[in-house]
Design an enzyme around this catalytic site. Sequence first.
Site, short mmCIF file in Angstrom:
data_model
loop_
_atom_site.label_atom_id
_atom_site.label_comp_id
_atom_site.label_asym_id
_atom_site.label_seq_id
_atom_site.Cartn_x
_atom_site.Cartn_y
_atom_site.Cartn_z
N ARG A 163 0.82 -1.21 0.00
CA ARG A 163 0.00 0.00 0.00
C ARG A 163 0.86 1.27 0.00
NH1 ARG A 163 -3.19 -3.54 -0.75
NH2 ARG A 163 -5.30 -3.72 0.07
N SER A 236 -10.79 -0.67 2.92
CA SER A 236 -10.03 -0.73 4.18
C SER A 236 -9.65 0.69 4.62
CB SER A 236 -8.74 -1.51 4.00
OG SER A 236 -9.02 -2.81 3.55
N GLU A 332 -5.14 4.08 5.85
CA GLU A 332 -4.90 3.86 4.42
C GLU A 332 -5.59 4.94 3.58
OE1 GLU A 332 -6.72 1.48 1.21
OE2 GLU A 332 -5.75 -0.16 2.30
N1 EPU Z 1 -10.44 -10.92 10.25
C1 EPU Z 1 -11.01 -10.87 11.50
N2 EPU Z 1 -12.30 -10.46 11.61
C2 EPU Z 1 -13.04 -10.13 10.55
C3 EPU Z 1 -12.48 -10.16 9.26
C4 EPU Z 1 -11.17 -10.57 9.14
O1 EPU Z 1 -10.39 -11.17 12.51
O2 EPU Z 1 -14.22 -9.77 10.74
C5 EPU Z 1 -9.05 -11.36 10.13
C6 EPU Z 1 -8.95 -12.86 9.89
O3 EPU Z 1 -7.84 -13.35 10.59
C7 EPU Z 1 -8.72 -12.94 8.39
C8 EPU Z 1 -7.85 -11.72 8.19
O4 EPU Z 1 -8.41 -10.73 9.04
O5 EPU Z 1 -8.07 -14.12 8.02
C9 EPU Z 1 -7.76 -11.22 6.76
O6 EPU Z 1 -9.03 -10.79 6.32
P1 EPU Z 1 -9.33 -10.51 4.77
O7 EPU Z 1 -8.98 -11.69 3.97
O8 EPU Z 1 -10.72 -9.99 4.68
O9 EPU Z 1 -8.29 -9.41 4.35
P2 EPU Z 1 -7.72 -8.10 5.07
O10 EPU Z 1 -6.30 -8.35 5.43
O11 EPU Z 1 -8.61 -7.64 6.15
C10 EPU Z 1 -6.73 -7.07 2.87
C11 EPU Z 1 -6.81 -5.79 2.11
C12 EPU Z 1 -8.11 -5.71 1.32
C13 EPU Z 1 -8.16 -6.88 0.36
C14 EPU Z 1 -8.06 -8.19 1.18
C15 EPU Z 1 -7.95 -9.41 0.31
C16 EPU Z 1 -5.52 -4.18 3.41
C17 EPU Z 1 -5.54 -2.98 4.29
N3 EPU Z 1 -6.71 -4.65 3.02
O12 EPU Z 1 -7.77 -7.06 3.85
O13 EPU Z 1 -8.06 -4.51 0.56
O14 EPU Z 1 -9.35 -6.88 -0.39
O15 EPU Z 1 -6.85 -8.16 1.99
O16 EPU Z 1 -6.72 -9.46 -0.31
O17 EPU Z 1 -4.45 -4.66 3.06
C18 EPU Z 1 -8.68 -2.20 0.54
O18 EPU Z 1 -7.47 -1.95 0.51
O19 EPU Z 1 -9.54 -1.30 0.51
C19 EPU Z 1 -9.11 -3.59 0.62
C20 EPU Z 1 -10.39 -3.94 0.76
#
Ligand code: EPU
Length: 336
Positions: A163, A236, A332
Site C-alpha cells: 500500500r 479498508s 490507508e
Molecule cells: N479478520 C477478523 N475479523 C473479521 C475479518 C477478518 O479477525 O471480521 C481477520 C482474519 O484473521 C482474516 C484476516 O483478518 O483471516 C484477513 O481478512 P481478509 O482476507 O478480509 O483481508 P484483510 O487483510 O482484512 C486485505 C486488504 C483488502 C483486500 C483483502 C484481500 C488491506 C488494508 N486490506 O484485507 O483490501 O481486499 O486483503 O486481499 O491490506 C482495501 O485496501 O480497501 C481492501 C479492501
Amino acid sequence: MMDVKENYSLKKYNSFNIDVIAKEFIQINSIKELIDLQKNSKNKNKLFIGGGSNILFTNNFEGLVVHINLKGISVKKINENFSEIKVMSGENWNELVNWCIENNLGGLENLSLIPGNVGAAPIQNIGAYGVELKDVFISCEVYDLNTEKLTIYNLNDCKFGYRDSIFKKNKNLIVVSITMKLSSKNHKINSSYGGINDELKNLNIKEPTIKDISNVVCDIRNKKLPNPNKIGNAGSFFKNPIVNSKKINWLKENFNNIPFYKIDENSYKIPAAWLIETSGFKGKDFGNFGVHKTQPLVLVNYGKASGSDINKLSLSIKEVVNKLFKIELETEVNII
Ligand code: EPU
C-alpha cells in the site's frame, strides 16, 4: 476554455458520499488541459481526484478540486504470450479488469471489483487476493506539477511497497497513464489466497480460467465488503500493521489466538480486522455511521454522516487498539 464550477458539491466524487463543497471544481479531459491548467493556476491550492474511493473529506475544500477524466486503452502485442496495455488514468479500474478478461488478457483478474480509477492504482500499489499492481506493472506516465514536464516512471522508480509508492510521498506527481504487461496465452492463475482455492473446490472447478478467478474474487468480495454504490465507504480504512519479531512474540504471549503472516525473519503482518474486532468495534452502529459488520477494517457512512464523524470514529479505534495491543494503526484512506 475550461469550465470552472464554483461552490460545487463533491458528494458524487467520493465513495464515502460525504457532502462537502469545493470552492472551485474543474474536470480535465486531456493531458493538454492538465498542462494548461497548471500553467494558469500555479499558486492555487489544488486537490487532484480520480474515482474518490480512497478519500475522506472532513471539511469543505477551500481551493480547486481537479477531477481527472483522461480516457483511453491501447494494446500492443509483445510476443505470442504477452501484450502491453496502456490505460489512461480516468478509466474505471473494474471496467478495465472486465475488459481485459473479455479480451483474454490475464493478470488483473484477482484485482476484480476494486473501486476507483486507474490513476489511483499505482499510488497505493493496489492489491488483493494474492496480487499487487506491481506484479504486472511496467511503467506510468506522470505529469510533474513542479517541473511542468511529463516523465516516465519505471517499475523501480515507483518504489512500490505494501500500500505504498513514491506517489504517496510526492503529491506533485500526477499519474496520467499506466502501462502493464498482461498474458494473452497460458495465463498464470494465482489462487494462492486461501479463500479462492476453497471456493474453486466448492464449485468443483479444477482448471480455473481467468474469468473463473474473477468470478470467485467478486463472490468473496460481495460477501464481505459493502458495495460503495449502496453504502458509503472507502474500503479498508487502515493498513494491516507490520511488526518485528520481538513484538510478535510479546503479542503471542498475551493473545494466544492472534493471526499473523510471516513476511521475513523480522517482519510479520497482522490483520487489522482482527485487532479491531478484538477491540470490540466490529459491526458497531453509531446511527449515521459505523464499523462494517463482516469486515471491521471498513468504516461506513449509512447516509448522513459527516467526514469528521467518521474521522473521530477512526481515532477512537486507533486509541483502543493502541491501548490493548500497543500497535499504532496507520490510516490507508487519505484524510483531507
Ligand atoms: N479478520 C477478523 N475479523 C473479521 C475479518 C477478518 O479477525 O471480521 C481477520 C482474519 O484473521 C482474516 C484476516 O483478518 O483471516 C484477513 O481478512 P481478509 O482476507 O478480509 O483481508 P484483510 O487483510 O482484512 C486485505 C486488504 C483488502 C483486500 C483483502 C484481500 C488491506 C488494508 N486490506 O484485507 O483490501 O481486499 O486483503 O486481499 O491490506 C482495501 O485496501 O480497501 C481492501 C479492501
